[in-house]
Design a protein around this motif. Structure first.
Motif, PDB file in Angstrom:
ATOM      1  N   HIS A  24     -11.507  77.488 -29.934  1.00  0.00           N
ATOM      2  CA  HIS A  24     -10.082  77.234 -29.725  1.00  0.00           C
ATOM      3  C   HIS A  24      -9.355  78.533 -29.410  1.00  0.00           C
ATOM      4  O   HIS A  24      -9.662  79.586 -29.961  1.00  0.00           O
ATOM      5  CB  HIS A  24      -9.492  76.618 -31.000  1.00  0.00           C
ATOM      6  CG  HIS A  24      -8.000  76.566 -31.001  1.00  0.00           C
ATOM      7  ND1 HIS A  24      -7.292  75.670 -30.241  1.00  0.00           N
ATOM      8  CD2 HIS A  24      -7.086  77.319 -31.664  1.00  0.00           C
ATOM      9  CE1 HIS A  24      -6.000  75.850 -30.447  1.00  0.00           C
ATOM     10  NE2 HIS A  24      -5.842  76.841 -31.305  1.00  0.00           N
ATOM     11  N   ALA A  25      -8.364  78.437 -28.547  1.00  0.00           N
ATOM     12  CA  ALA A  25      -7.458  79.558 -28.275  1.00  0.00           C
ATOM     13  C   ALA A  25      -6.106  78.986 -27.876  1.00  0.00           C
ATOM     14  O   ALA A  25      -6.043  77.973 -27.177  1.00  0.00           O
ATOM     15  CB  ALA A  25      -8.001  80.451 -27.164  1.00  0.00           C
ATOM     16  N   ALA A  26      -5.039  79.620 -28.334  1.00  0.00           N
ATOM     17  CA  ALA A  26      -3.692  79.187 -27.963  1.00  0.00           C
ATOM     18  C   ALA A  26      -3.460  79.391 -26.469  1.00  0.00           C
ATOM     19  O   ALA A  26      -2.748  78.626 -25.835  1.00  0.00           O
ATOM     20  CB  ALA A  26      -2.649  79.943 -28.775  1.00  0.00           C
ATOM     21  N   ALA A  27      -4.062  80.426 -25.890  1.00  0.00           N
ATOM     22  CA  ALA A  27      -4.026  80.649 -24.444  1.00  0.00           C
ATOM     23  C   ALA A  27      -5.475  80.534 -23.953  1.00  0.00           C
ATOM     24  O   ALA A  27      -6.173  81.531 -23.791  1.00  0.00           O
ATOM     25  CB  ALA A  27      -3.456  82.027 -24.121  1.00  0.00           C
ATOM     26  N   PRO A  28      -5.967  79.315 -23.746  1.00  0.00           N
ATOM     27  CA  PRO A  28      -7.377  79.112 -23.431  1.00  0.00           C
ATOM     28  C   PRO A  28      -7.753  79.606 -22.037  1.00  0.00           C
ATOM     29  O   PRO A  28      -6.903  79.734 -21.167  1.00  0.00           O
ATOM     30  CB  PRO A  28      -7.540  77.597 -23.523  1.00  0.00           C
ATOM     31  CG  PRO A  28      -6.190  77.062 -23.193  1.00  0.00           C
ATOM     32  CD  PRO A  28      -5.218  78.066 -23.763  1.00  0.00           C
ATOM     33  N   SER A  29      -9.036  79.848 -21.864  1.00  0.00           N
ATOM     34  CA  SER A  29      -9.534  80.284 -20.562  1.00  0.00           C
ATOM     35  C   SER A  29     -10.019  79.102 -19.733  1.00  0.00           C
ATOM     36  O   SER A  29     -10.418  79.276 -18.592  1.00  0.00           O
ATOM     37  CB  SER A  29     -10.681  81.286 -20.747  1.00  0.00           C
ATOM     38  OG  SER A  29     -11.750  80.687 -21.462  1.00  0.00           O
ATOM     39  N   ALA A  30      -9.999  77.892 -20.299  1.00  0.00           N
ATOM     40  CA  ALA A  30     -10.450  76.704 -19.578  1.00  0.00           C
ATOM     41  C   ALA A  30      -9.674  75.488 -20.068  1.00  0.00           C
ATOM     42  O   ALA A  30      -9.002  75.525 -21.100  1.00  0.00           O
ATOM     43  CB  ALA A  30     -11.940  76.500 -19.791  1.00  0.00           C
ATOM     44  N   LYS A  46      -2.178  72.038 -33.864  1.00  0.00           N
ATOM     45  CA  LYS A  46      -2.673  71.604 -35.166  1.00  0.00           C
ATOM     46  C   LYS A  46      -2.338  72.638 -36.233  1.00  0.00           C
ATOM     47  O   LYS A  46      -2.389  73.832 -35.988  1.00  0.00           O
ATOM     48  CB  LYS A  46      -4.176  71.382 -35.113  1.00  0.00           C
ATOM     49  CG  LYS A  46      -4.573  70.342 -34.056  1.00  0.00           C
ATOM     50  CD  LYS A  46      -5.971  69.881 -34.225  1.00  0.00           C
ATOM     51  CE  LYS A  46      -6.420  68.891 -33.191  1.00  0.00           C
ATOM     52  NZ  LYS A  46      -5.492  67.927 -32.727  1.00  0.00           N
ATOM     53  N   SER A  47      -2.027  72.155 -37.423  1.00  0.00           N
ATOM     54  CA  SER A  47      -1.768  73.044 -38.551  1.00  0.00           C
ATOM     55  C   SER A  47      -3.095  73.622 -39.041  1.00  0.00           C
ATOM     56  O   SER A  47      -4.175  73.112 -38.713  1.00  0.00           O
ATOM     57  CB  SER A  47      -1.096  72.275 -39.688  1.00  0.00           C
ATOM     58  OG  SER A  47      -2.014  71.354 -40.258  1.00  0.00           O
ATOM     59  N   ASN A  48      -3.017  74.675 -39.844  1.00  0.00           N
ATOM     60  CA  ASN A  48      -4.241  75.254 -40.409  1.00  0.00           C
ATOM     61  C   ASN A  48      -4.974  74.250 -41.281  1.00  0.00           C
ATOM     62  O   ASN A  48      -6.204  74.239 -41.328  1.00  0.00           O
ATOM     63  CB  ASN A  48      -3.926  76.531 -41.189  1.00  0.00           C
ATOM     64  CG  ASN A  48      -3.865  77.729 -40.278  1.00  0.00           C
ATOM     65  OD1 ASN A  48      -4.429  77.740 -39.192  1.00  0.00           O
ATOM     66  ND2 ASN A  48      -3.165  78.763 -40.714  1.00  0.00           N
ATOM     67  N   GLU A  49      -4.250  73.384 -41.960  1.00  0.00           N
ATOM     68  CA  GLU A  49      -4.885  72.354 -42.784  1.00  0.00           C
ATOM     69  C   GLU A  49      -5.760  71.449 -41.918  1.00  0.00           C
ATOM     70  O   GLU A  49      -6.923  71.181 -42.229  1.00  0.00           O
ATOM     71  CB  GLU A  49      -3.817  71.533 -43.495  1.00  0.00           C
ATOM     72  CG  GLU A  49      -4.371  70.397 -44.330  1.00  0.00           C
ATOM     73  CD  GLU A  49      -3.277  69.559 -44.953  1.00  0.00           C
ATOM     74  OE1 GLU A  49      -3.508  69.076 -46.064  1.00  0.00           O
ATOM     75  OE2 GLU A  49      -2.206  69.380 -44.336  1.00  0.00           O
ATOM     76  N   GLU A  50      -5.209  70.987 -40.786  1.00  0.00           N
ATOM     77  CA  GLU A  50      -5.969  70.112 -39.897  1.00  0.00           C
ATOM     78  C   GLU A  50      -7.127  70.857 -39.241  1.00  0.00           C
ATOM     79  O   GLU A  50      -8.227  70.321 -39.125  1.00  0.00           O
ATOM     80  CB  GLU A  50      -5.046  69.513 -38.835  1.00  0.00           C
ATOM     81  CG  GLU A  50      -5.721  68.437 -38.015  1.00  0.00           C
ATOM     82  CD  GLU A  50      -4.769  67.740 -37.060  1.00  0.00           C
ATOM     83  OE1 GLU A  50      -5.251  66.860 -36.330  1.00  0.00           O
ATOM     84  OE2 GLU A  50      -3.564  68.061 -37.038  1.00  0.00           O
ATOM     85  N   LEU A  51      -6.897  72.101 -38.829  1.00  0.00           N
ATOM     86  CA  LEU A  51      -7.993  72.891 -38.245  1.00  0.00           C
ATOM     87  C   LEU A  51      -9.121  73.094 -39.256  1.00  0.00           C
ATOM     88  O   LEU A  51     -10.301  72.979 -38.906  1.00  0.00           O
ATOM     89  CB  LEU A  51      -7.470  74.249 -37.763  1.00  0.00           C
ATOM     90  CG  LEU A  51      -6.583  74.248 -36.525  1.00  0.00           C
ATOM     91  CD1 LEU A  51      -5.998  75.636 -36.286  1.00  0.00           C
ATOM     92  CD2 LEU A  51      -7.342  73.767 -35.302  1.00  0.00           C
ATOM     93  N   MET A 109      -6.318  79.697 -38.380  1.00  0.00           N
ATOM     94  CA  MET A 109      -5.829  80.757 -37.490  1.00  0.00           C
ATOM     95  C   MET A 109      -4.772  81.584 -38.214  1.00  0.00           C
ATOM     96  O   MET A 109      -3.852  81.019 -38.810  1.00  0.00           O
ATOM     97  CB  MET A 109      -5.177  80.159 -36.242  1.00  0.00           C
ATOM     98  CG  MET A 109      -6.107  79.453 -35.310  1.00  0.00           C
ATOM     99  SD  MET A 109      -5.204  78.635 -33.956  1.00  0.00           S
ATOM    100  CE  MET A 109      -4.014  79.857 -33.465  1.00  0.00           C
ATOM    101  N   GLU A 110      -4.906  82.885 -38.139  1.00  0.00           N
ATOM    102  CA  GLU A 110      -3.870  83.752 -38.675  1.00  0.00           C
ATOM    103  C   GLU A 110      -2.643  83.618 -37.775  1.00  0.00           C
ATOM    104  O   GLU A 110      -2.755  83.531 -36.561  1.00  0.00           O
ATOM    105  CB  GLU A 110      -4.366  85.201 -38.685  1.00  0.00           C
ATOM    106  CG  GLU A 110      -3.463  86.131 -39.427  1.00  0.00           C
ATOM    107  CD  GLU A 110      -4.064  87.525 -39.570  1.00  0.00           C
ATOM    108  OE1 GLU A 110      -3.271  88.465 -39.694  1.00  0.00           O
ATOM    109  OE2 GLU A 110      -5.292  87.652 -39.555  1.00  0.00           O
ATOM    110  N   SER A 111      -1.474  83.558 -38.341  1.00  0.00           N
ATOM    111  CA  SER A 111      -0.208  83.427 -37.604  1.00  0.00           C
ATOM    112  C   SER A 111      -0.193  82.191 -36.708  1.00  0.00           C
ATOM    113  O   SER A 111       0.246  82.240 -35.563  1.00  0.00           O
ATOM    114  CB  SER A 111       0.061  84.685 -36.767  1.00  0.00           C
ATOM    115  OG  SER A 111       0.114  85.808 -37.601  1.00  0.00           O
TER     116      SER A 111
END
Length: 194
Positions: free
Chosen positions: A31-37, A89-94, A102-104
């Motif tokens: 996962h990434a907030a700014a994904p490469s794909a 998604k919240s950290n709880e769901e992740l 995810m931090e921050s």
């Protein structure tokens, strides 16, 4: 979450359904907030006609270009990681769905839930509390975010918590006798007295 898949519904009309599934290859993308794909399902609305139904396509941009016609995802550098966006998604769901946090995390929330016993175990006080909560449209579930807590004025009476949450907690903290008396008064005021 799995991609939406058309399914036949009651009058033959296609409905959207979410099916949880691991897709070989796609399940290896982090996962990434700014994904490469990004990925899509062939056969879904807006996907090229003639593609195999329910086939998944992963699309990534190669190179180091700064300008992009698809600003929603970044470029994959040689030997770089291919990432996708798992969603807001919240950290709880992740944590409970994917096993990481995810931090921050900008979508992180804290859910406060005040459960009730099963209805067959309710006392008169519990039934009165439920009546009070329903009358005042107070929920038993509240979501707090860093932003919402930081945006609230900090005064000594309420702190940073939403007023609706504090009112619900006051109702839940009432003794059985207090709750029964308040519920009875509400019924009289609303013309529901027995």
């Amino acid at each position: 979450e799995a991609p939406p898949r058309p399914v036949e519904g009651g009058g033959g009309a296609a409905e959207r359904a979410f099916v949880a599934a691991l897709v070989p290859g796609l399940d290896m993308c982090n996962h990434a907030a700014a994904p490469s794909a990004t990925w899509t399902v062939y056969g879904a609305p807006g996907v090229a006609a003639g593609a195999a139904p329910d086939a998944v396509c992963l699309m990534a941009k190669a190179g180091r270009q700064r300008e992009s016609r698809h600003p929603a995802f970044s470029h994959v550098r040689p030997e770089g990681e291919v990432t996708i966006d798992y969603g807001d998604k919240s950290n709880e769901e992740l944590l409970f769905t994917y096993g990481f946090t995810m931090e921050s995390n900008p979508h992180d929330t804290l859910m406060l839930f005040h459960p009730l016993p099963p209805q067959d175990q309710w006392t008169d006080g519990t039934a009165a509390r439920v009546h009070i909560l329903a009358t005042h449209q107070l929920a038993l579930q509240h979501f707090l975010t860093k932003e919402s807590l930081a945006a609230r004025p900090s005064d000594k009476a309420n702190g940073a918590f939403p007023a609706e949450m504090l009112r619900a907690l006051e109702v839940l903290a009432m003794t059985d006798e207090e709750a029964v008396a308040v519920a009875a008064a509400l019924r009289v005021n609303m013309g529901e007295a027995e």
